[in-house]
Write a protein that holds these residues in place. Structure first.
Motif, PDB file in Angstrom:
ATOM      1  N   ASN A 211       0.811  -1.230   0.000  1.00 44.20           N
ATOM      2  CA  ASN A 211       0.000   0.000   0.000  1.00 44.20           C
ATOM      3  C   ASN A 211       0.838   1.273   0.000  1.00 44.20           C
ATOM      4  O   ASN A 211       0.293   2.373   0.107  1.00 44.20           O
ATOM      5  CB  ASN A 211      -0.915   0.008   1.227  1.00 44.20           C
ATOM      6  CG  ASN A 211      -1.926  -1.123   1.206  1.00 44.20           C
ATOM      7  OD1 ASN A 211      -2.428  -1.489   0.152  1.00 44.20           O
ATOM      8  ND2 ASN A 211      -2.207  -1.687   2.371  1.00 44.20           N
TER       9      ASN A 211
ATOM     10  N   VAL B 263       3.058   4.443  -1.239  1.00 41.90           N
ATOM     11  CA  VAL B 263       2.972   5.333  -2.399  1.00 41.90           C
ATOM     12  C   VAL B 263       4.096   4.984  -3.362  1.00 41.90           C
ATOM     13  O   VAL B 263       5.259   4.852  -2.943  1.00 41.90           O
ATOM     14  CB  VAL B 263       3.091   6.805  -1.951  1.00 41.90           C
ATOM     15  CG1 VAL B 263       3.078   7.738  -3.156  1.00 41.90           C
ATOM     16  CG2 VAL B 263       1.962   7.160  -0.992  1.00 41.90           C
TER      17      VAL B 263
ATOM     18  N   ASP C 213       5.496   8.679  -7.653  1.00 40.62           N
ATOM     19  CA  ASP C 213       4.510   9.594  -7.069  1.00 40.62           C
ATOM     20  C   ASP C 213       5.096  10.335  -5.872  1.00 40.62           C
ATOM     21  O   ASP C 213       4.836  11.520  -5.671  1.00 40.62           O
ATOM     22  CB  ASP C 213       3.258   8.823  -6.641  1.00 40.62           C
ATOM     23  CG  ASP C 213       2.476   8.267  -7.823  1.00 40.62           C
ATOM     24  OD1 ASP C 213       2.798   8.666  -8.960  1.00 40.62           O
ATOM     25  OD2 ASP C 213       1.572   7.443  -7.618  1.00 40.62           O
ATOM     26  N   ALA C 214       5.888   9.624  -5.063  1.00 40.47           N
ATOM     27  CA  ALA C 214       6.520  10.266  -3.900  1.00 40.47           C
ATOM     28  C   ALA C 214       7.491  11.354  -4.341  1.00 40.47           C
ATOM     29  O   ALA C 214       7.534  12.447  -3.748  1.00 40.47           O
ATOM     30  CB  ALA C 214       7.236   9.215  -3.060  1.00 40.47           C
TER      31      ALA C 214
ATOM     32  N   ILE D 193       5.499  14.372  -5.332  1.00 45.38           N
ATOM     33  CA  ILE D 193       4.980  15.095  -4.170  1.00 45.38           C
ATOM     34  C   ILE D 193       6.078  15.931  -3.524  1.00 45.38           C
ATOM     35  O   ILE D 193       5.850  17.070  -3.111  1.00 45.38           O
ATOM     36  CB  ILE D 193       4.373  14.097  -3.162  1.00 45.38           C
ATOM     37  CG1 ILE D 193       3.080  13.498  -3.737  1.00 45.38           C
ATOM     38  CG2 ILE D 193       4.091  14.763  -1.827  1.00 45.38           C
ATOM     39  CD1 ILE D 193       2.508  12.364  -2.923  1.00 45.38           C
TER      40      ILE D 193
ATOM     41  N   LYS E 132      -2.947  19.272  -2.091  1.00 40.27           N
ATOM     42  CA  LYS E 132      -3.796  18.157  -2.543  1.00 40.27           C
ATOM     43  C   LYS E 132      -4.935  18.665  -3.404  1.00 40.27           C
ATOM     44  O   LYS E 132      -5.252  18.065  -4.445  1.00 40.27           O
ATOM     45  CB  LYS E 132      -4.339  17.419  -1.314  1.00 40.27           C
ATOM     46  CG  LYS E 132      -5.347  16.315  -1.625  1.00 40.27           C
ATOM     47  CD  LYS E 132      -5.839  15.653  -0.350  1.00 40.27           C
ATOM     48  CE  LYS E 132      -7.011  14.726  -0.619  1.00 40.27           C
ATOM     49  NZ  LYS E 132      -6.636  13.577  -1.427  1.00 40.27           N
TER      50      LYS E 132
ATOM     51  N   THR F 259      -4.616  12.122  -5.252  1.00 35.44           N
ATOM     52  CA  THR F 259      -5.413  11.089  -4.570  1.00 35.44           C
ATOM     53  C   THR F 259      -4.782  10.693  -3.235  1.00 35.44           C
ATOM     54  O   THR F 259      -5.448  10.100  -2.393  1.00 35.44           O
ATOM     55  CB  THR F 259      -5.539   9.842  -5.456  1.00 35.44           C
ATOM     56  OG1 THR F 259      -4.234   9.360  -5.792  1.00 35.44           O
ATOM     57  CG2 THR F 259      -6.291  10.183  -6.741  1.00 35.44           C
ATOM     58  N   THR F 260      -3.525  11.024  -3.044  1.00 35.44           N
ATOM     59  CA  THR F 260      -2.840  10.731  -1.791  1.00 35.44           C
ATOM     60  C   THR F 260      -3.408  11.586  -0.665  1.00 35.44           C
ATOM     61  O   THR F 260      -3.692  12.769  -0.872  1.00 35.44           O
ATOM     62  CB  THR F 260      -1.333  11.001  -1.931  1.00 35.44           C
ATOM     63  OG1 THR F 260      -0.840  10.315  -3.082  1.00 35.44           O
ATOM     64  CG2 THR F 260      -0.573  10.524  -0.710  1.00 35.44           C
ATOM     65  N   SER F 261      -3.593  11.023   0.514  1.00 40.35           N
ATOM     66  CA  SER F 261      -4.143  11.775   1.634  1.00 40.35           C
ATOM     67  C   SER F 261      -3.160  12.845   2.093  1.00 40.35           C
ATOM     68  O   SER F 261      -1.938  12.714   1.902  1.00 40.35           O
ATOM     69  CB  SER F 261      -4.460  10.835   2.802  1.00 40.35           C
ATOM     70  OG  SER F 261      -3.275  10.349   3.390  1.00 40.35           O
TER      71      SER F 261
ATOM     72  N   THR G  14      -0.486  11.496   4.418  1.00 37.88           N
ATOM     73  CA  THR G  14       0.612  10.800   3.736  1.00 37.88           C
ATOM     74  C   THR G  14       1.540  11.791   3.049  1.00 37.88           C
ATOM     75  O   THR G  14       2.759  11.602   3.027  1.00 37.88           O
ATOM     76  CB  THR G  14       0.039   9.807   2.709  1.00 37.88           C
ATOM     77  OG1 THR G  14      -0.822   8.882   3.369  1.00 37.88           O
ATOM     78  CG2 THR G  14       1.156   9.054   2.004  1.00 37.88           C
ATOM     79  N   ILE G  15       0.969  12.868   2.491  1.00 35.51           N
ATOM     80  CA  ILE G  15       1.803  13.899   1.852  1.00 35.51           C
ATOM     81  C   ILE G  15       2.764  14.500   2.865  1.00 35.51           C
ATOM     82  O   ILE G  15       3.964  14.668   2.595  1.00 35.51           O
ATOM     83  CB  ILE G  15       0.918  14.990   1.227  1.00 35.51           C
ATOM     84  CG1 ILE G  15       0.117  14.406   0.053  1.00 35.51           C
ATOM     85  CG2 ILE G  15       1.758  16.174   0.751  1.00 35.51           C
ATOM     86  CD1 ILE G  15      -0.903  15.363  -0.529  1.00 35.51           C
TER      87      ILE G  15
END
Length: 361
Positions: free
Chosen positions: A73, A75, A79-80, A83, A99, A105-107, A110-111
């Protein structure tokens, strides 16, 4: 034999490495199985710590991380990296705002975790020692457009914008209208701060509000005591700005001298637009500047959630107060006040405040 199971000894021990060291020393002298019986554990456990001690010494007797080597699960790495890269673009925005702006879509939690893991600097500010009075509940009670603030913002002190402004003839002053209860924002731009421009901007706003029956009799239009609103400090008669406001049965209110917090609603959006717009966007000419300013204003009025107003956009809040209000009422394009003034000088008989402020109108 140890009266307590080995796992319980480890759970209560304050120095696990020393306990394991005693066990492996006994195992080297007496063997694995006798040591397992003595310490009330399994030969497998004794053999594990003995081999670690032989290979890497005393330090190998410390606990090792039990973190899994792979998380399905997690990221994705690309994508990381994206971000992390966004933080260099949105320097002063938090995870929730980034966001929304980037439609991630990442919370937000999590960001923030990804930013911390990569050493991205925090946007936390110093806490102010002066407690501000919370007026949110009072502002909710106002009717839509019953209370509004107007102010100007100098744009020549924004490092990211100043070179473009000088090279491409972009506006130097922003005129801002902000409705208090829902946060609706309208913009005007010019090359100078003047009473004439403030009067033209007020007329431009009033014509639009009249069109949608949004003028509230005895509503208050608040400004500071700048010369662009009250004229000369020694003037004995109302300024042309005041007359433009009062002609629509509104009240021109001014703040007490030095009471800058009275303009907090409009000062807040001045800070937001600097972070969201001027520090990020790049412009080829004045026309493109007006186009992007209009796009930002549409985003602000129709989509951007306000965390201080129940996390709703001005459009959502306006519909709660007036369910039948058309969306076009919040879609007034920003106006180029210099162009508007030129049109009125060329043709003084022209009525209204129509100007090609946006290519869409």
């Amino acid at each position: 034999m140890c009266p307590y199971p080995w796992y319980q000894v480890m759970r209560l021990s304050k120095d696990k490495k020393q306990q394991r060291y005693q066990m492996v020393i006994h195992a080297k002298e007496h063997g694995v199985k006798p040591t397992a019986r003595l310490y009330a554990t399994t030969p497998k456990t004794v053999r594990k710590w003995l081999l670690r001690f032989i290979e890497d010494g005393y330090q190998a007797l410390a606990d090792m991380s039990r973190r899994p080597h792979y998380s399905p699960n997690a990221v994705p790495e690309d994508d990381a990296k994206h971000i992390v890269k966004l933080k260099s673009k949105y320097k002063r925005l938090g995870a929730e705002q980034v966001k929304v702006l980037e439609n991630l879509t990442t919370s937000s939690k999590t960001i923030r975790k990804i930013w911390r893991a990569n050493g991205v600097s925090s946007r936390k500010r110093r806490k102010k020692h002066v407690t501000k009075q919370n007026l949110r509940e009072i502002k909710k009670q106002f009717a839509l457009f019953e209370r509004a603030c107007e102010d100007t913002k100098d744009l020549d002190d924004i490092p990211e914008y100043w070179p473009q402004m000088m090279a491409k003839g972009l506006p130097k002053v922003q005129y801002t209208f902000r409705e208090v209860s829902c946060g609706v924002q309208f913009l005007g731009f010019s090359d100078e701060r003047s009473l004439t421009n403030a009067m033209l901007f007020a007329g431009y706003i009033n014509e639009h509000l009249k069109k949608y029956d949004l003028i509230i009799e005895n509503g208050i239009r608040q400004t500071d005591n700048g010369s662009e609103y009250i004229g000369a400090w020694s003037a004995k008669n109302p300024s042309v700005y005041t007359l433009a406001i009062e002609s629509e049965k509104l009240i021109h209110g001014t703040i007490p001298p030095g009471a800058h917090r009275f303009q907090s609603d409009v000062e807040t959006v001045h800070n937001l637009i600097e972070i969201d717009f001027y520090e990020i966007e790049r412009f080829n000419d004045r026309r493109e500047f007006m186009e992007k300013a209009y796009t930002y204003q549409l985003f602000f009025n129709l989509e951007r959630p306000n965390t201080y107003k129940e996390n709703k956009s001005p459009w959502q809040l306006a519909r709660e107060k007036r369910p039948n209000i058309p969306k076009e009422a919040l879609m007034l394009p920003p106006v180029d006040l210099d162009e508007l003034l030129d049109k009125k000088i060329d043709n003084p008989a022209i009525g209204g405040y129509h100007v090609s402020s946006s290519p869409f109108f």
